[in-house]
Design a protein around this motif. Structure first.
Motif, PDB file in Angstrom:
ATOM      1  N   ASP A  29       0.909  -1.140   0.008  1.00 30.74           N
ATOM      2  CA  ASP A  29       0.045   0.078   0.010  1.00 30.74           C
ATOM      3  C   ASP A  29       0.966   1.289  -0.094  1.00 30.74           C
ATOM      4  O   ASP A  29       0.566   2.157  -0.862  1.00 30.74           O
ATOM      5  N   ILE A  30       1.752   1.286   0.755  1.00 30.39           N
ATOM      6  CA  ILE A  30       2.843   2.478   0.881  1.00 30.39           C
ATOM      7  C   ILE A  30       3.704   2.717  -0.573  1.00 30.39           C
ATOM      8  O   ILE A  30       3.706   3.633  -0.813  1.00 30.39           O
ATOM      9  N   ALA A  31       3.875   1.394  -1.059  1.00 30.91           N
ATOM     10  CA  ALA A  31       4.880   1.435  -2.405  1.00 30.91           C
ATOM     11  C   ALA A  31       4.063   2.151  -3.273  1.00 30.91           C
ATOM     12  O   ALA A  31       4.375   2.746  -4.218  1.00 30.91           O
ATOM     13  N   LEU A  32       2.787   1.602  -3.220  1.00 24.33           N
ATOM     14  CA  LEU A  32       1.797   2.127  -4.233  1.00 24.33           C
ATOM     15  C   LEU A  32       1.313   3.601  -4.233  1.00 24.33           C
ATOM     16  O   LEU A  32       1.444   4.393  -5.104  1.00 24.33           O
ATOM     17  N   GLY A  33       1.318   3.873  -2.899  1.00 22.51           N
ATOM     18  CA  GLY A  33       0.981   5.378  -2.746  1.00 22.51           C
ATOM     19  C   GLY A  33       2.518   6.204  -3.350  1.00 22.51           C
ATOM     20  O   GLY A  33       1.930   7.224  -3.749  1.00 22.51           O
ATOM     21  N   VAL A  34       3.610   5.886  -2.876  1.00 24.60           N
ATOM     22  CA  VAL A  34       4.733   6.393  -3.391  1.00 24.60           C
ATOM     23  C   VAL A  34       4.809   6.679  -5.045  1.00 24.60           C
ATOM     24  O   VAL A  34       5.044   7.673  -5.594  1.00 24.60           O
ATOM     25  N   ILE A  35       4.523   5.486  -5.718  1.00 22.44           N
ATOM     26  CA  ILE A  35       4.475   5.391  -6.900  1.00 22.44           C
ATOM     27  C   ILE A  35       3.554   6.363  -7.800  1.00 22.44           C
ATOM     28  O   ILE A  35       3.510   7.155  -8.576  1.00 22.44           O
ATOM     29  N   LEU A  36       2.291   6.294  -6.937  1.00 27.05           N
ATOM     30  CA  LEU A  36       1.144   7.151  -7.625  1.00 27.05           C
ATOM     31  C   LEU A  36       1.587   8.586  -7.464  1.00 27.05           C
ATOM     32  O   LEU A  36       1.270   9.415  -8.442  1.00 27.05           O
TER      33      LEU A  36
ATOM     34  N   ILE B 208       1.665   4.557 -14.049  1.00 28.75           N
ATOM     35  CA  ILE B 208       1.057   3.610 -12.628  1.00 28.75           C
ATOM     36  C   ILE B 208       1.006   2.123 -13.187  1.00 28.75           C
ATOM     37  O   ILE B 208       1.276   1.306 -12.124  1.00 28.75           O
ATOM     38  N   TYR B 209       0.439   1.925 -14.381  1.00 32.48           N
ATOM     39  CA  TYR B 209       0.407   0.326 -14.732  1.00 32.48           C
ATOM     40  C   TYR B 209       1.716   0.007 -14.774  1.00 32.48           C
ATOM     41  O   TYR B 209       1.852  -1.210 -14.576  1.00 32.48           O
ATOM     42  N   LEU B 210       2.715   0.477 -15.428  1.00 27.35           N
ATOM     43  CA  LEU B 210       3.935   0.066 -15.553  1.00 27.35           C
ATOM     44  C   LEU B 210       4.774  -0.214 -14.182  1.00 27.35           C
ATOM     45  O   LEU B 210       5.242  -1.317 -14.019  1.00 27.35           O
ATOM     46  N   PHE B 211       4.584   0.655 -13.341  1.00 28.79           N
ATOM     47  CA  PHE B 211       5.595   0.516 -12.132  1.00 28.79           C
ATOM     48  C   PHE B 211       4.861   0.018 -11.158  1.00 28.79           C
ATOM     49  O   PHE B 211       5.630  -0.361 -10.070  1.00 28.79           O
ATOM     50  N   ALA B 212       3.475  -0.045 -10.886  1.00 28.23           N
ATOM     51  CA  ALA B 212       2.824  -0.332  -9.765  1.00 28.23           C
ATOM     52  C   ALA B 212       2.071  -1.711  -9.736  1.00 28.23           C
ATOM     53  O   ALA B 212       1.932  -2.251  -8.787  1.00 28.23           O
ATOM     54  N   ARG B 213       2.258  -2.523 -11.039  1.00 27.59           N
ATOM     55  CA  ARG B 213       1.299  -3.775 -11.282  1.00 27.59           C
ATOM     56  C   ARG B 213       2.141  -4.767 -10.380  1.00 27.59           C
ATOM     57  O   ARG B 213       1.593  -5.763 -10.158  1.00 27.59           O
ATOM     58  N   GLU B 214       3.446  -4.371 -10.152  1.00 30.92           N
ATOM     59  CA  GLU B 214       4.245  -5.421  -9.383  1.00 30.92           C
ATOM     60  C   GLU B 214       3.615  -5.704  -7.939  1.00 30.92           C
ATOM     61  O   GLU B 214       3.467  -6.875  -7.386  1.00 30.92           O
ATOM     62  N   TRP B 215       2.947  -4.520  -7.263  1.00 35.46           N
ATOM     63  CA  TRP B 215       2.213  -4.679  -6.031  1.00 35.46           C
ATOM     64  C   TRP B 215       0.869  -5.041  -6.204  1.00 35.46           C
ATOM     65  O   TRP B 215       0.214  -5.844  -5.412  1.00 35.46           O
ATOM     66  N   LEU B 216       0.036  -4.396  -6.989  1.00 37.84           N
ATOM     67  CA  LEU B 216      -1.333  -4.591  -7.160  1.00 37.84           C
ATOM     68  C   LEU B 216      -1.913  -4.473  -8.511  1.00 37.84           C
ATOM     69  O   LEU B 216      -1.035  -3.930  -9.353  1.00 37.84           O
ATOM     70  N   GLN B 217      -2.956  -5.181  -8.458  1.00 34.77           N
ATOM     71  CA  GLN B 217      -3.633  -5.210 -10.122  1.00 34.77           C
ATOM     72  C   GLN B 217      -3.997  -3.711 -10.348  1.00 34.77           C
ATOM     73  O   GLN B 217      -4.872  -3.027  -9.657  1.00 34.77           O
ATOM     74  N   VAL B 218      -3.567  -3.426 -11.651  1.00 39.10           N
ATOM     75  CA  VAL B 218      -3.868  -1.769 -11.749  1.00 39.10           C
ATOM     76  C   VAL B 218      -4.832  -1.835 -12.921  1.00 39.10           C
ATOM     77  O   VAL B 218      -4.427  -2.463 -13.991  1.00 39.10           O
TER      78      VAL B 218
ATOM     79  N   VAL C 105      -3.768  11.286  -4.247  1.00 34.69           N
ATOM     80  CA  VAL C 105      -4.858  10.904  -2.966  1.00 34.69           C
ATOM     81  C   VAL C 105      -5.964  10.584  -3.479  1.00 34.69           C
ATOM     82  O   VAL C 105      -6.643   9.519  -3.207  1.00 34.69           O
ATOM     83  N   SER C 106      -6.640  11.223  -4.522  1.00 38.43           N
ATOM     84  CA  SER C 106      -7.659  11.063  -5.156  1.00 38.43           C
ATOM     85  C   SER C 106      -7.771   9.698  -5.662  1.00 38.43           C
ATOM     86  O   SER C 106      -8.709   8.824  -5.672  1.00 38.43           O
ATOM     87  N   LEU C 107      -6.698   9.386  -6.682  1.00 36.52           N
ATOM     88  CA  LEU C 107      -6.662   7.987  -7.488  1.00 36.52           C
ATOM     89  C   LEU C 107      -6.631   6.952  -6.426  1.00 36.52           C
ATOM     90  O   LEU C 107      -7.285   5.762  -6.514  1.00 36.52           O
ATOM     91  N   ALA C 108      -5.878   7.237  -5.370  1.00 35.48           N
ATOM     92  CA  ALA C 108      -5.684   6.042  -4.119  1.00 35.48           C
ATOM     93  C   ALA C 108      -7.000   6.006  -3.342  1.00 35.48           C
ATOM     94  O   ALA C 108      -7.327   4.608  -3.147  1.00 35.48           O
ATOM     95  N   THR C 109      -7.662   6.983  -3.376  1.00 33.91           N
ATOM     96  CA  THR C 109      -9.042   6.753  -2.496  1.00 33.91           C
ATOM     97  C   THR C 109     -10.049   6.026  -3.403  1.00 33.91           C
ATOM     98  O   THR C 109     -10.765   5.221  -2.912  1.00 33.91           O
TER      99      THR C 109
END
Length: 326
Positions: free
Chosen positions: A97-104, A147-157, A270-274
């Motif tokens: 979750d934190i990793a995704l937030g930083v990448i967002l 976001i799709y390229l860098f964050a998909r390792e942690w969560l489905q995007v 923040v908006s995308l994360a929420t």
């Protein structure tokens, strides 16, 4: 109207204090303020509408006037921050979750506060505005892609759902604001002084609601989160400046590029994360909102003082020449 203008200027100058107050309120009254969370996309839309109201055709003229600097700024914006975010997430082995937030945060366009900081730092403000405008208009495509390229390792995007979100909370409000400013000038002129106040209130509510909704997690991971977000922000400012120097931009342009790279539209993160992920992933964006409003003014003071010293030195050197001529 004069009083509103003065109050608007005061609100802008004390922006950091309002952010601090918002964070304190979020911590103190979490059950009340967390109810704001469902309205975060609308609050960000208000901020973006205000940005659209301030965009003029001159901003686009700057793109054609100095395309090299604008191009470099936008490219660095969308490469340095997502790459450093990814490296930080991997290097510190952050939870998903934190990793995704930083990448967002790293994948978002430049924030509107960067233009004010550029002005205070004696940077090229016109260039700063152009980079912010171009990077924001490109955001509906580039931000979801990164976001799709860098964050998909942690969560489905989902690219499509984020694309729709960015269009709704960024592109449409900006276009509407531009239309009002372009075709309803009397309304725009009357609103221009009150818009900064509304933007500050909106950003403060976003920050406060995220803090309120994640109070326990912030207490648990606070030091790590603050350290990671600060490192990300400072890396953007530093690497942005060094690469702008490598591209042989002049001093005001180097400063503008550095500020644009380091200061993100964390409200969008923040908006995308929420909207799409775990609420904890919104916390890095909320902390970034606060931190870049500490580092930004600090670097602005340093650079502004440098410029003043240089100007004084040049004036001293010119004085004997003026004396001889007289």
């Amino acid at each position: 109207m004069y009083n509103i203008k003065k109050f608007s200027q005061f609100i802008n100058k004390t922006f950091v204090l309002w952010m601090l107050l918002a964070a304190i309120l979020g911590f103190s009254f979490p059950h009340v303020i967390s109810q704001v969370a469902p309205y975060i996309p609308y609050l960000l839309g208000i901020v973006m509408f205000g940005m659209g109201m301030t965009i003029s055709t001159n901003d686009f003229k700057e793109v054609f006037k100095s395309p090299k600097s604008v191009f470099i700024g936008v490219i660095l914006q969308y490469t340095i921050m997502p790459v450093t975010a990814y490296l930080i997430a991997k290097g510190f082995n952050l939870n998903s979750d934190i990793a995704l937030g930083v990448i967002l945060v790293g994948c978002c366009p430049g924030g509107t506060a960067s233009n004010v900081i550029s002005y205070l730092a004696k940077a090229n403000t016109a260039l700063s505005v152009s980079i912010t405008t171009v990077s924001t208009l490109l955001a509906p495509i580039i931000t979801p892609t990164l976001i799709y390229l860098f964050a998909r390792e942690w969560l489905q995007v989902s690219f499509s759902s984020m694309f729709i979100s960015v269009v709704q909370v960024v592109l449409i409000p900006i276009i509407l604001g531009f239309i009002v400013q372009r075709f309803f000038k009397p309304v725009a002129e009357k609103s221009i002084d009150i818009l900064p106040i509304i933007s500050v209130i909106s950003i403060s509510l976003i920050l406060s609601s995220v803090v309120a909704g994640n109070k326990a997690q912030i207490i648990e991971t606070g030091l790590i989160m603050f350290g990671v977000v600060l490192l990300h922000n400072v890396s953007g400012l530093t690497i942005g400046y060094l690469l702008a120097k490598l591209f042989k931009l002049d001093r005001p342009d180097k400063r503008a590029v550095s500020i644009e790279v380091g200061m993100q539209n964390s409200g969008l993160a923040v908006s995308l994360a929420t909207a799409h992920f775990n609420p904890l992933s919104a916390v890095p964006g909320a902390i970034f909102s606060f931190i870049h409003l500490l580092t930004g003014p600090t670097i602005a003071i340093i650079w502004s003082n440098q410029t003043k010293r240089t100007e004084r030195k040049n004036n001293i050197l010119l004085q004997p020449i003026k004396h001889c001529k007289s």
